[in-house]
Write an enzyme that holds these catalytic residues in place. Structure first.
Site, PDB file in Angstrom:
ATOM      1  N   GLU A   1      74.543  90.481  21.844  1.00  0.00           N
ATOM      2  CA  GLU A   1      75.995  90.701  22.003  1.00  0.00           C
ATOM      3  C   GLU A   1      76.402  90.706  23.478  1.00  0.00           C
ATOM      4  O   GLU A   1      77.429  90.137  23.851  1.00  0.00           O
ATOM      5  CB  GLU A   1      76.410  92.037  21.354  1.00  0.00           C
ATOM      6  CG  GLU A   1      76.392  92.029  19.838  1.00  0.00           C
ATOM      7  CD  GLU A   1      77.385  91.041  19.253  1.00  0.00           C
ATOM      8  OE1 GLU A   1      78.503  90.944  19.769  1.00  0.00           O
ATOM      9  OE2 GLU A   1      77.022  90.339  18.295  1.00  0.00           O
TER      10      GLU A   1
ATOM     11  N   CYS B   1      88.519  78.144  13.124  1.00  0.00           N
ATOM     12  CA  CYS B   1      89.796  78.506  13.755  1.00  0.00           C
ATOM     13  C   CYS B   1      89.587  78.539  15.272  1.00  0.00           C
ATOM     14  O   CYS B   1      89.715  79.560  15.932  1.00  0.00           O
ATOM     15  CB  CYS B   1      90.272  79.859  13.221  1.00  0.00           C
ATOM     16  SG  CYS B   1      92.014  80.143  13.572  1.00  0.00           S
TER      17      CYS B   1
ATOM     18  N   CYS C   1      92.416  73.260  10.417  1.00  0.00           N
ATOM     19  CA  CYS C   1      93.299  73.788   9.371  1.00  0.00           C
ATOM     20  C   CYS C   1      93.235  72.890   8.137  1.00  0.00           C
ATOM     21  O   CYS C   1      92.934  73.316   7.024  1.00  0.00           O
ATOM     22  CB  CYS C   1      94.733  73.840   9.866  1.00  0.00           C
ATOM     23  SG  CYS C   1      94.953  74.744  11.399  1.00  0.00           S
TER      24      CYS C   1
ATOM     25  N   CYS D   1      90.880  74.624   5.535  1.00  0.00           N
ATOM     26  CA  CYS D   1      90.583  76.020   5.878  1.00  0.00           C
ATOM     27  C   CYS D   1      90.818  76.921   4.663  1.00  0.00           C
ATOM     28  O   CYS D   1      91.798  76.744   3.925  1.00  0.00           O
ATOM     29  CB  CYS D   1      91.491  76.438   7.020  1.00  0.00           C
ATOM     30  SG  CYS D   1      91.458  78.199   7.319  1.00  0.00           S
TER      31      CYS D   1
ATOM     32  N   CYS E   1      98.008  81.314   5.664  1.00  0.00           N
ATOM     33  CA  CYS E   1      98.050  81.458   7.120  1.00  0.00           C
ATOM     34  C   CYS E   1      99.486  81.293   7.642  1.00  0.00           C
ATOM     35  O   CYS E   1     100.103  80.233   7.507  1.00  0.00           O
ATOM     36  CB  CYS E   1      97.132  80.411   7.762  1.00  0.00           C
ATOM     37  SG  CYS E   1      97.212  80.416   9.547  1.00  0.00           S
TER      38      CYS E   1
HETATM   39  S1  SF4 Z   1      94.858  77.468   8.737  1.00  0.00           S
HETATM   40 FE1  SF4 Z   1      95.141  79.234  10.043  1.00  0.00          FE
HETATM   41  S2  SF4 Z   1      93.225  80.346   9.900  1.00  0.00           S
HETATM   42 FE2  SF4 Z   1      92.850  78.298   9.156  1.00  0.00          FE
HETATM   43  S3  SF4 Z   1      92.102  77.187  10.936  1.00  0.00           S
HETATM   44 FE3  SF4 Z   1      94.309  76.850  10.795  1.00  0.00          FE
HETATM   45  S4  SF4 Z   1      95.162  78.421  12.101  1.00  0.00           S
HETATM   46 FE4  SF4 Z   1      93.078  79.039  11.675  1.00  0.00          FE
END
Ligand code: SF4
Length: 370
Positions: A35, A192, A199, A207, A213
């Site tokens: 970490e 993301c 997305c 996604c 989202c």
């Molecule tokens: S839909 Fe939203 S959560 Fe998914 S990659 Fe795109 S911005 Fe990120």
């Protein structure tokens, strides 16, 4: 957001990053080390260093007993050297005050040197299934986008909002904490992403949060997180002295605080700020600029030294151009204070050197390239 944790854990089973040496590890010493190394450093850089570090210091006792110079030497090149000093200080405390056992509560870990709130929670989630959310940059971005938080994530109000949301999104089952925590990190790093988030992608599944989202729905994905305008970086110049007496060179140990703290460098003048890169070669230094660090019995040797073209090194808020003057001397001709030491070239690999100094010595074949 409904089923946030469940969707993420399912996603991780199929698409999470595989084969990273710290994945699946439950030993708090190793998790803590990974970490800390991963803060501000890319995964590819950390992989090798993590393993080398563990070979040299396999447990917290070994790290606590090691001299700080040895730790710094192993950290050299990873940057942000406060991390290495804190790592060493923290290991000493864990051995002296906790009998070598890492505390199991995030609040206790958070009090130790170099362990921030998110890191403390990651260690307890990975190692002890502790139900604590994390909020590194990847997770901040993911939560801010999915929940449409458009203000500055550095502001106290928005930051608290993120922590509250992160807590609400935790899985109900504590056993899932290690997988969930790793999945959060992996999703932010691979789906993301800061630029070109996946997305809606024709080549791979959309996604998992696409339907919910808020950033995607409002078409503000790239506006989150809000970018703060950067202050232009200052330009500074300095000169370093490469003093050679046969097979020994003179190095200066930097004070623990400040840039390159605790590392060994070539003796260097104060930095001089200039307005533009055109002025780099206009700044001239004299041997007096190295005082009280160094003075020469015969200052003409300094003037006769060969000067190399300036090298550039970029820090977060400053760009340094340093020229190097090579001066061949006898040790008896140099007066230096206690922070300087003559080092045999064969011993150089045992000293923690900042990256540009290490590279310079390698280029001159004074230090073997590894
Ligand atoms: S839909 Fe939203 S959560 Fe998914 S990659 Fe795109 S911005 Fe990120």
């Amino acid at each position: 957001m409904k089923d946030f944790a469940k969707k993420l854990i399912d996603w991780h089973q199929h698409y999470g990053r595989k084969g990273l040496p710290w994945q699946g590890v439950r030993d708090p010493y190793k998790v803590w080390l990974s970490e800390i190394m991963l803060q501000q450093t890319q995964v590819v850089t950390v992989i090798d260093r993590y393993q080398t570090f563990l070979e040299k210091f396999p447990n917290v006792q070994a790290l606590a007993q090691a001299p700080l110079d040895e730790v710094m030497a192993l950290w050299a090149g990873l940057g942000y050297y406060t991390r290495a000093r804190n790592l060493h200080a923290c290991a000493k405390i864990i051995v002296a005050q906790y009998a070598g056992q890492f505390p199991k509560l995030p609040e206790q870990l958070n009090e130790l040197p170099g362990i921030g709130k998110s890191t403390a929670r990651a260690i307890t989630a990975f190692c002890f299934n502790y139900p604590a959310s994390i909020l590194d940059a990847n997770v901040q971005r993911l939560i801010a986008r999915t929940h449409g938080i458009q203000g500055s994530l550095k502001s106290r109000v928005e930051n608290q909002k993120l922590w509250d949301l992160a807590d609400q999104l935790l899985p109900k089952d504590a056993q899932s904490m290690p997988t969930y925590t790793q999945a959060l990190m992996d999703f932010g790093a691979t789906v993301c992403k800061p630029t070109s988030p996946s997305c809606h992608n024709k080549l791979s599944p959309s996604c998992i949060y696409l339907a919910d989202c808020l950033a995607f729905k409002d078409q503000v994905v790239m506006q989150i997180p809000l970018k703060i305008k950067k202050v232009p970086s200052k330009i500074v110049v300095s000169e370093m002295l490469l003093m050679i007496d046969h097979s020994e060179i003179l190095l200066e140990k930097r004070p623990l605080s400040g840039i390159w703290g605790g590392l060994w460098t070539l003796p260097e003048t104060q930095w001089v700020e200039i307005k533009s890169e055109e002025e780099v070669s206009q700044v001239e230094f004299q041997i007096e600029k190295f005082q009280p660090l160094i003075s020469l019995v015969n200052p003409s040797k300094y003037r006769q030294g060969k000067i190399l073209a300036p090298l550039k090194h970029v820090f977060t808020h400053r760009t340094l151009y340093f020229s190097t003057r090579i001066v061949k001397v006898l040790k008896s001709e140099v007066k230096c204070n206690d922070s300087c030491q003559w080092i045999k070239l064969s011993d150089l690999p045992n000293f923690g050197l900042p990256t540009p100094v290490k590279k310079l010595l390698e280029d001159f074949q004074l230090l073997k390239r590894v």
